[in-house]
Design a protein around this motif. Sequence first.
Motif, mmCIF file in Angstrom:
data_model
loop_
_atom_site.group_PDB
_atom_site.id
_atom_site.type_symbol
_atom_site.label_atom_id
_atom_site.label_comp_id
_atom_site.label_asym_id
_atom_site.label_seq_id
_atom_site.Cartn_x
_atom_site.Cartn_y
_atom_site.Cartn_z
ATOM 1 N N GLY A 1 2.242 15.324 -6.372
ATOM 2 C CA GLY A 1 3.670 15.433 -6.636
ATOM 3 C C GLY A 1 4.057 14.772 -7.936
ATOM 4 O O GLY A 1 3.207 14.431 -8.759
ATOM 5 N N PRO A 2 5.356 14.571 -8.136
ATOM 6 C CA PRO A 2 5.838 13.933 -9.357
ATOM 7 C C PRO A 2 5.436 12.459 -9.401
ATOM 8 O O PRO A 2 5.267 11.835 -8.358
ATOM 9 C CB PRO A 2 7.362 14.059 -9.249
ATOM 10 C CG PRO A 2 7.631 14.180 -7.777
ATOM 11 C CD PRO A 2 6.455 14.888 -7.189
ATOM 12 N N THR B 1 5.541 3.803 0.879
ATOM 13 C CA THR B 1 5.052 2.518 0.382
ATOM 14 C C THR B 1 5.588 1.423 1.286
ATOM 15 O O THR B 1 6.784 1.368 1.552
ATOM 16 C CB THR B 1 5.515 2.276 -1.066
ATOM 17 O OG1 THR B 1 4.884 3.241 -1.917
ATOM 18 C CG2 THR B 1 5.145 0.878 -1.540
ATOM 19 N N THR C 1 5.834 10.302 0.403
ATOM 20 C CA THR C 1 5.108 9.142 -0.107
ATOM 21 C C THR C 1 5.716 7.900 0.527
ATOM 22 O O THR C 1 6.925 7.686 0.439
ATOM 23 C CB THR C 1 5.199 9.083 -1.647
ATOM 24 O OG1 THR C 1 4.670 10.312 -2.172
ATOM 25 C CG2 THR C 1 4.408 7.928 -2.214
ATOM 26 N N GLY D 1 8.152 16.148 -4.341
ATOM 27 C CA GLY D 1 6.716 16.081 -4.089
ATOM 28 C C GLY D 1 6.406 15.797 -2.636
ATOM 29 O O GLY D 1 7.274 15.893 -1.766
ATOM 30 N N PRO D 2 5.165 15.445 -2.353
ATOM 31 C CA PRO D 2 4.766 15.147 -0.979
ATOM 32 C C PRO D 2 5.410 13.843 -0.499
ATOM 33 O O PRO D 2 5.735 12.970 -1.306
ATOM 34 C CB PRO D 2 3.247 14.976 -1.091
ATOM 35 C CG PRO D 2 3.001 14.599 -2.514
ATOM 36 C CD PRO D 2 4.062 15.273 -3.321
ATOM 37 N N ARG E 1 -3.140 13.320 1.089
ATOM 38 C CA ARG E 1 -4.199 12.475 0.508
ATOM 39 C C ARG E 1 -4.632 11.403 1.501
ATOM 40 O O ARG E 1 -5.806 11.190 1.717
ATOM 41 C CB ARG E 1 -3.712 11.793 -0.762
ATOM 42 C CG ARG E 1 -3.295 12.766 -1.825
ATOM 43 C CD ARG E 1 -4.036 12.498 -3.118
ATOM 44 N NE ARG E 1 -3.805 13.559 -4.071
ATOM 45 C CZ ARG E 1 -4.718 13.980 -4.947
ATOM 46 N NH1 ARG E 1 -5.911 13.428 -4.973
ATOM 47 N NH2 ARG E 1 -4.438 14.937 -5.796
ATOM 48 N N HIS E 2 -3.655 10.714 2.049
ATOM 49 C CA HIS E 2 -3.960 9.622 2.970
ATOM 50 C C HIS E 2 -3.624 9.961 4.407
ATOM 51 O O HIS E 2 -3.990 9.239 5.317
ATOM 52 C CB HIS E 2 -3.220 8.353 2.562
ATOM 53 C CG HIS E 2 -3.467 7.945 1.148
ATOM 54 N ND1 HIS E 2 -2.697 8.394 0.115
ATOM 55 C CD2 HIS E 2 -4.425 7.177 0.592
ATOM 56 C CE1 HIS E 2 -3.150 7.885 -1.022
ATOM 57 N NE2 HIS E 2 -4.192 7.150 -0.764
ATOM 58 N N ASN F 1 3.490 -0.110 -7.431
ATOM 59 C CA ASN F 1 2.820 1.024 -6.790
ATOM 60 C C ASN F 1 3.072 2.277 -7.616
ATOM 61 O O ASN F 1 4.227 2.616 -7.892
ATOM 62 C CB ASN F 1 3.379 1.240 -5.377
ATOM 63 C CG ASN F 1 3.221 0.029 -4.498
ATOM 64 O OD1 ASN F 1 3.765 -1.033 -4.806
ATOM 65 N ND2 ASN F 1 2.482 0.160 -3.422
ATOM 66 N N ASP G 1 0.846 -1.190 0.000
ATOM 67 C CA ASP G 1 0.000 0.000 0.000
ATOM 68 C C ASP G 1 0.879 1.236 0.000
ATOM 69 O O ASP G 1 1.926 1.248 0.638
ATOM 70 C CB ASP G 1 -0.901 0.030 1.252
ATOM 71 C CG ASP G 1 -2.287 -0.523 0.973
ATOM 72 O OD1 ASP G 1 -2.925 -0.080 0.014
ATOM 73 O OD2 ASP G 1 -2.722 -1.417 1.714
ATOM 74 N N THR G 2 0.403 2.245 -0.691
ATOM 75 C CA THR G 2 1.107 3.526 -0.754
ATOM 76 C C THR G 2 0.256 4.607 -0.090
ATOM 77 O O THR G 2 -0.936 4.707 -0.368
ATOM 78 C CB THR G 2 1.376 3.901 -2.228
ATOM 79 O OG1 THR G 2 2.277 2.950 -2.800
ATOM 80 C CG2 THR G 2 1.993 5.289 -2.339
ATOM 81 N N VAL H 1 0.127 8.801 0.587
ATOM 82 C CA VAL H 1 0.677 10.075 0.117
ATOM 83 C C VAL H 1 0.227 11.196 1.053
ATOM 84 O O VAL H 1 -0.963 11.293 1.378
ATOM 85 C CB VAL H 1 0.199 10.367 -1.324
ATOM 86 C CG1 VAL H 1 0.756 11.705 -1.832
ATOM 87 C CG2 VAL H 1 0.598 9.242 -2.271
ATOM 88 N N ASP I 1 -0.632 -0.951 -5.870
ATOM 89 C CA ASP I 1 -1.508 0.101 -5.376
ATOM 90 C C ASP I 1 -1.328 1.301 -6.291
ATOM 91 O O ASP I 1 -0.198 1.640 -6.657
ATOM 92 C CB ASP I 1 -1.123 0.461 -3.924
ATOM 93 C CG ASP I 1 -2.194 1.272 -3.203
ATOM 94 O OD1 ASP I 1 -3.320 1.365 -3.727
ATOM 95 O OD2 ASP I 1 -1.904 1.811 -2.126
ATOM 96 N N LEU J 1 10.463 5.066 0.925
ATOM 97 C CA LEU J 1 10.128 6.441 1.292
ATOM 98 C C LEU J 1 10.593 7.387 0.200
ATOM 99 O O LEU J 1 11.759 7.351 -0.196
ATOM 100 C CB LEU J 1 10.843 6.816 2.600
ATOM 101 C CG LEU J 1 10.387 6.105 3.875
ATOM 102 C CD1 LEU J 1 11.385 6.364 5.009
ATOM 103 C CD2 LEU J 1 9.003 6.579 4.275
ATOM 104 N N ALA J 2 9.680 8.240 -0.293
ATOM 105 C CA ALA J 2 10.071 9.359 -1.148
ATOM 106 C C ALA J 2 9.941 10.600 -0.272
ATOM 107 O O ALA J 2 8.839 10.992 0.117
ATOM 108 C CB ALA J 2 9.169 9.442 -2.375
#
Lengths: 334, 334
Positions: free
Chosen positions: B131-132, A136, A134, A131-132, A54-55, B90, A48-49, A51, B125, A91-92
């Motif tokens: 973001g990007p 996973t 993220t 970006g935000p 969003r989540h 993902n 599962d991811t 963000v 997912d 992790l991003a």
Amino acid sequence: MPAGEFTLIAELRDALGQGRSGDGTLIGIGDDAAVLDCGGRSLVACTDTLVAGRHFFADVNAADLAWKALAVNLSDLAAMGAEPRWTLLNLALPAGLATAAWRADFVRGWQALASASAVRLVGGDTVASDGPLTVTVTALGLLSGPALQRDAAQPGDDIYVTGTLGDAALALERAFAARRGEENPPLAGADWLEQRRLRPTPRLAFARAAQRLRALCAQDVSDGFLADLGHILRASRVGARIDAECLPLSPPVAEWVAEDGERLSRTALTGGDDYELILCAPPSLAGELQDAARRTATPLCRVGRILPPAAGVRLFWQGEERPLPTQWGHEHAL
Amino acid sequence: MPAGEFTLIAELRDALGQGRSGDGTLIGIGDDAAVLDCGGRSLVACTDTLVAGRHFFADVNAADLAWKALAVNLSDLAAMGAEPRWTLLNLALPAGLATAAWRADFVRGWQALASASAVRLVGGDTVASDGPLTVTVTALGLLSGPALQRDAAQPGDDIYVTGTLGDAALALERAFAARRGEENPPLAGADWLEQRRLRPTPRLAFARAAQRLRALCAQDVSDGFLADLGHILRASRVGARIDAECLPLSPPVAEWVAEDGERLSRTALTGGDDYELILCAPPSLAGELQDAARRTATPLCRVGRILPPAAGVRLFWQGEERPLPTQWGHEHAL
């Protein structure tokens, strides 16, 4: 989620989820997790991811985030009846986020649930992103015997739910209100509700006990009770009767719903992020399942019955049929 | 990558990568992939995240992106000697990106490599993101017998490299120049180089053959030859001698390096994204490894020898010692 993304999932499944027979895929795309034959015990794999924005709220405490990112995956393993073993973490990270304090919090939150669940981190990838944040998580578990599947419900089965429904949805409603600067009405147990939202508890022990009892059908509640029940009904090609007065509510949700019965729909019926289990099993297993629930300290309520397919979904309140909500749930929203 | 993120990886490994003995973790964090005991064949698991603007140009063709996201993971499985079986995918998608054409391209690119490698998509997912585009692939494979490991090089081992080194680095240098509006000097084979950058070919068949021959040590080249050799040397606590004139160069890279010998360092020695293998094996295996290379149509060159630890890394050019580049590689950059 825009239509293009749903279409993409369907296209990926149809185009890429097919394999040759004998490739060891026991259950592929379409259940809570895949079940794979490695020659010994079956491997169960899910991912599962999440963000930021969003989540989860972008200013979430890293300990709560780590717990939840792990929990939502362990909940998918639970829904298959698997024993969790290993995890991978991607992790991003936006620049500047991973301060020493953030890192310590993240490790602490992850460790709290990982220790309790006996899972070990065995890999991952950490990358910088503009970006935000993220996150996973991929979770791997093992299974002896048949998995709990979405497509195994039979007419006549009892429908059970673990824990209580709608806690996270009500907590989220209050969190959004607070962020809009509105004052929430006082509610006893509001802090407990917020913990339910931030730190869901995957029902691993009970699910494994149910799997050992040869219960065959389960699904975790992440998108909302009706939405996730709908996954079972579609996959199993059956209908269901739900007795809404049997839906398990925590005291704060019960108090809030008592003021306005329509709120039942927004919380217990369609609210997301419960990470409880829906289980379908024949009445002959009722006693053993309740024993297993007691043994694992898991609240377990019978909330309805599986019906033949022609019945569709029928919702009752104290014996009187009621209309279904127009929307059954949502995708794991924030 | 900022220091905080490297620190995070180390902290996660130290805090979360430890398990109880007997939990089935044969190899945890610290090699190309984890090796896990499921009671039958060993499971090999790895994962990589690619972020638009960091690991690939945001305007990349979706077919090339899908290929590469899968390839970099299959290359990690190859580096363990594993047979690839299953994948999870993902996607964090910016709004509007996943048009019908984009989706078709993505499926086509993925399918091209997945079919050739006999891997099946079993989960994933797809989420919306502000973001990007962020692509995470998890690859699962199976292994019979010991894995190819980073920490198994022994003094006296030959050091081999598959394929050619520096192709992607030179292609990337030219792609950046073109994007800056500069005219690249004509180069025979430039299109082939670009394909090497966009569509790396994991050396799965050769790696499995080497694993069956009981070669014990390999690592894929993603961060640059010296950087990835460095991983082997540190993990194995050994030194190495590299004969730079033996490093395998494709005709375009050879032509470009011939104009200026310093360019060897930027390409073959430290350029990233080759997704070739470094293999270390005793001289007694030389004949069988070359046979395996021929059988699997894999170019294989002996480029040096493992030395005792005190030797460090020594770089030679036609018998004469040369200074090492100050920087040995980089993290999978764009």
